[in-house]
Design a protein around this motif. Sequence first.
Motif, PDB file in Angstrom:
ATOM      1  N   GLY A 130       0.783  -1.226   0.000  1.00  0.00           N
ATOM      2  CA  GLY A 130       0.000   0.000   0.000  1.00  0.00           C
ATOM      3  C   GLY A 130       0.814   1.274   0.000  1.00  0.00           C
ATOM      4  N   GLY A 131       2.131   1.186   0.024  1.00  0.00           N
ATOM      5  CA  GLY A 131       2.962   2.382   0.052  1.00  0.00           C
ATOM      6  C   GLY A 131       3.411   2.802  -1.337  1.00  0.00           C
ATOM      7  N   SER A 132       4.281   3.795  -1.362  1.00  0.00           N
ATOM      8  CA  SER A 132       4.853   4.275  -2.611  1.00  0.00           C
ATOM      9  C   SER A 132       6.233   3.656  -2.824  1.00  0.00           C
ATOM     10  CB  SER A 132       4.973   5.802  -2.597  1.00  0.00           C
ATOM     11  OG  SER A 132       3.706   6.407  -2.474  1.00  0.00           O
ATOM     12  N   SER A 133       6.576   3.424  -4.073  1.00  0.00           N
ATOM     13  CA  SER A 133       7.884   2.885  -4.425  1.00  0.00           C
ATOM     14  C   SER A 133       8.577   3.869  -5.356  1.00  0.00           C
ATOM     15  CB  SER A 133       7.742   1.527  -5.120  1.00  0.00           C
ATOM     16  OG  SER A 133       7.082   0.594  -4.280  1.00  0.00           O
ATOM     17  N   THR A 134       9.830   4.168  -5.075  1.00  0.00           N
ATOM     18  CA  THR A 134      10.571   5.169  -5.844  1.00  0.00           C
ATOM     19  C   THR A 134      11.329   4.521  -6.985  1.00  0.00           C
ATOM     20  OG1 THR A 134      10.832   6.521  -3.854  1.00  0.00           O
ATOM     21  CG2 THR A 134      12.294   7.002  -5.696  1.00  0.00           C
ATOM     22  N   LEU A 135      11.261   5.165  -8.151  1.00  0.00           N
ATOM     23  CA  LEU A 135      11.980   4.674  -9.320  1.00  0.00           C
ATOM     24  C   LEU A 135      13.487   4.877  -9.151  1.00  0.00           C
ATOM     25  CD1 LEU A 135       9.689   6.200 -12.090  1.00  0.00           C
ATOM     26  CD2 LEU A 135       9.808   3.798 -11.459  1.00  0.00           C
ATOM     27  N   ALA A 136      14.263   3.894  -9.551  1.00  0.00           N
ATOM     28  CA  ALA A 136      15.718   4.006  -9.486  1.00  0.00           C
ATOM     29  C   ALA A 136      16.239   4.651 -10.766  1.00  0.00           C
ATOM     30  CB  ALA A 136      16.344   2.628  -9.274  1.00  0.00           C
ATOM     31  N   VAL A 137      15.789   5.875 -11.007  1.00  0.00           N
ATOM     32  CA  VAL A 137      16.215   6.621 -12.188  1.00  0.00           C
ATOM     33  C   VAL A 137      16.681   7.997 -11.744  1.00  0.00           C
ATOM     34  CG1 VAL A 137      14.703   5.414 -13.798  1.00  0.00           C
ATOM     35  CG2 VAL A 137      13.850   7.423 -12.593  1.00  0.00           C
ATOM     36  N   ASP A 138      17.583   8.575 -12.507  1.00  0.00           N
ATOM     37  CA  ASP A 138      18.111   9.894 -12.179  1.00  0.00           C
ATOM     38  C   ASP A 138      17.092  10.958 -12.578  1.00  0.00           C
ATOM     39  OD1 ASP A 138      19.604  12.074 -11.561  1.00  0.00           O
ATOM     40  OD2 ASP A 138      21.057  11.848 -13.190  1.00  0.00           O
ATOM     41  N   ASN A 139      16.553  11.658 -11.578  1.00  0.00           N
ATOM     42  CA  ASN A 139      15.538  12.677 -11.829  1.00  0.00           C
ATOM     43  C   ASN A 139      15.974  14.031 -11.264  1.00  0.00           C
ATOM     44  OD1 ASN A 139      12.971  13.484 -12.805  1.00  0.00           O
ATOM     45  ND2 ASN A 139      12.144  13.411 -10.731  1.00  0.00           N
ATOM     46  N   SER A 140      17.294  14.230 -11.137  1.00  0.00           N
ATOM     47  CA  SER A 140      17.786  15.423 -10.453  1.00  0.00           C
ATOM     48  C   SER A 140      18.227  16.538 -11.398  1.00  0.00           C
ATOM     49  CB  SER A 140      18.963  15.049  -9.546  1.00  0.00           C
ATOM     50  OG  SER A 140      20.011  14.475 -10.307  1.00  0.00           O
ATOM     51  N   ALA A 141      18.431  16.246 -12.690  1.00  0.00           N
ATOM     52  CA  ALA A 141      18.918  17.260 -13.624  1.00  0.00           C
ATOM     53  C   ALA A 141      17.886  18.366 -13.806  1.00  0.00           C
ATOM     54  CB  ALA A 141      19.245  16.616 -14.969  1.00  0.00           C
ATOM     55  N   ARG A 142      18.336  19.631 -13.740  1.00  0.00           N
ATOM     56  CA  ARG A 142      17.429  20.769 -13.826  1.00  0.00           C
ATOM     57  C   ARG A 142      17.990  21.836 -14.744  1.00  0.00           C
ATOM     58  NH1 ARG A 142      16.949  18.650  -8.906  1.00  0.00           N
ATOM     59  NH2 ARG A 142      14.845  18.375  -8.065  1.00  0.00           N
ATOM     60  N   ILE A 143      17.098  22.624 -15.316  1.00  0.00           N
ATOM     61  CA  ILE A 143      17.463  23.744 -16.165  1.00  0.00           C
ATOM     62  C   ILE A 143      16.747  24.975 -15.653  1.00  0.00           C
ATOM     63  CG2 ILE A 143      17.378  24.694 -18.509  1.00  0.00           C
ATOM     64  CD1 ILE A 143      17.463  21.902 -19.604  1.00  0.00           C
ATOM     65  N   SER A 144      17.438  26.110 -15.621  1.00  0.00           N
ATOM     66  CA  SER A 144      16.851  27.359 -15.165  1.00  0.00           C
ATOM     67  C   SER A 144      16.304  28.146 -16.342  1.00  0.00           C
ATOM     68  CB  SER A 144      17.893  28.207 -14.414  1.00  0.00           C
ATOM     69  OG  SER A 144      18.336  27.536 -13.254  1.00  0.00           O
ATOM     70  N   PHE A 145      15.062  28.614 -16.199  1.00  0.00           N
ATOM     71  CA  PHE A 145      14.431  29.493 -17.161  1.00  0.00           C
ATOM     72  C   PHE A 145      13.980  30.747 -16.420  1.00  0.00           C
ATOM     73  CE2 PHE A 145      13.909  25.385 -19.236  1.00  0.00           C
ATOM     74  CZ  PHE A 145      14.274  25.683 -20.540  1.00  0.00           C
ATOM     75  N   GLY A 146      14.740  31.816 -16.550  1.00  0.00           N
ATOM     76  CA  GLY A 146      14.361  33.035 -15.852  1.00  0.00           C
ATOM     77  C   GLY A 146      14.448  32.855 -14.355  1.00  0.00           C
ATOM     78  N   THR A 147      13.304  32.988 -13.694  1.00  0.00           N
ATOM     79  CA  THR A 147      13.277  32.949 -12.232  1.00  0.00           C
ATOM     80  C   THR A 147      12.856  31.605 -11.670  1.00  0.00           C
ATOM     81  OG1 THR A 147      11.019  33.817 -12.266  1.00  0.00           O
ATOM     82  CG2 THR A 147      12.827  35.422 -12.067  1.00  0.00           C
ATOM     83  N   PHE A 148      12.618  30.602 -12.515  1.00  0.00           N
ATOM     84  CA  PHE A 148      12.237  29.310 -11.958  1.00  0.00           C
ATOM     85  C   PHE A 148      12.998  28.188 -12.639  1.00  0.00           C
ATOM     86  CE2 PHE A 148       9.643  27.839 -15.491  1.00  0.00           C
ATOM     87  CZ  PHE A 148       9.171  29.022 -16.071  1.00  0.00           C
TER      88      PHE A 148
END
Length: 462
Positions: free
Chosen positions: A287-305
């Motif tokens: 009944g719980g949540s399971s986290t994917l073993a994938v890299d989801n940390s890459a980010r790009i900045s657009f203006g202020t967010f």
Amino acid sequence: MEKTLRPARWWLAIPALLAALAVALGLGAPPADATAPPSDSGSAYQFQGIVRSDPQTPIAGVVINASGPDGFAGTATTAADGRWSIPTPGPGDYTVSIDETTVPDGLEVNPAHISRDFTLGTTSSQSVLFGIGAPGSFAPAPSAGSGDGGGDDGGSESNESTSSSSSFSWSRLGQRLFTGLNFGLLLALAAIGITLIFGTTGVNNFAHGEMVTFGGFAFFLLTTTLGLPVWVAIIGVLIASGAFGWLHDAAIFKPLRRRRVGLVQVLIVTIGLSIALRYFYQFLFGGGSSTLAVDNSARISFGTFNVNVSNIVSMVVSVVILGAVAYFLTRTRIGKATRAVSDNAGLAAASGINVDRVIRIVWVIAGMLTGLSGVLYAYFIGASVRWDMGFLILLLLFASVTLGGLGSAFGALVGALIIGIVTEVSTLWLPSDLRFAVALVILILVLLVRPQGVLGRKERIG
């Protein structure tokens, strides 16, 4: 010649069916989440969440504490992606608090979220949100210790305040519009599957949410359990989900059509199938949540967010697939036959179209689109999956189809975009728990003015 080809078609479908059954039944239980703190209790009951300073920026090193019955005390520290998890011994009353001294300088915690009370019992996994923002951005809390009732994994609202007290800004509006567009596109993939099935069979499939969940769990098992590359896993999800849709029609709905079972009875069958599949998923995966073993940390900045690269990829994939569906429906012989069956199945059959074959193809395509939507939705809610993830957005899927116009694939796209953007933008002024209700209010208002939906056709009476 036709008779010799038909058995071959059945044999070609068997490997796909076996792939779907292997994903659903034969791959075993998923391993423990590699990014979550280790659990010594082995209990399925837990508190979890993601600590972020805005919808896309995680905060590492924040300490979360939990206390409960029989002197229980648990502590977790957020990882690089902001995730934390505290296993608990079982049901009971708990207090979850955040250590303000571990929050980075220049940020503060919403006073209403510093210490919160929860009762574990109806769910084994409780998500906890902590509103974190710039100093002075939160109104004083009327009372301490109030808890949220979230059963979701945090989703798109992440750690925004569940109150509407935060000040409006154009940066937040841009962030919400971007998130809403992403949400609307992934809803459109599943909504088009619903409207294709409805257009060709007249059936509103209430088990469609479980097809979304199937896609999410298939992706989880292929990437996290088997360790396959993401692109290989996506191909596997498409094959398995298409076979799952094929199995729906072959095992249940085609026999019902042959026996000329009424649409009301078929509707009840889809409701029962939805319940059975949903709790079968819970039995298999917990009944719980399971986290994917994938890299989801890459980010790009657009203006202020900031935005996750995975969200950008999700939107690009959605647009490409939706374009392919549009081409299929308007330019290919099977697509034109599908539209003909949707307009008038009897006339299509009289003109030589194999209606059963078209319906079977529609179920396969709907399964593939919905399975892919499940993969993208798993990324959208924080790279995690849970047993009822599809059911939680089922009402939004039907709202998208109804708003756009029943039986219209392009209407489902428009309706999904409206629903996705409205649900996310509304959180700028209203509690995030009400965002789905706002979308349904918009649906009611539009149908009062235009009952056939945005792109639907008026039905002639008499």
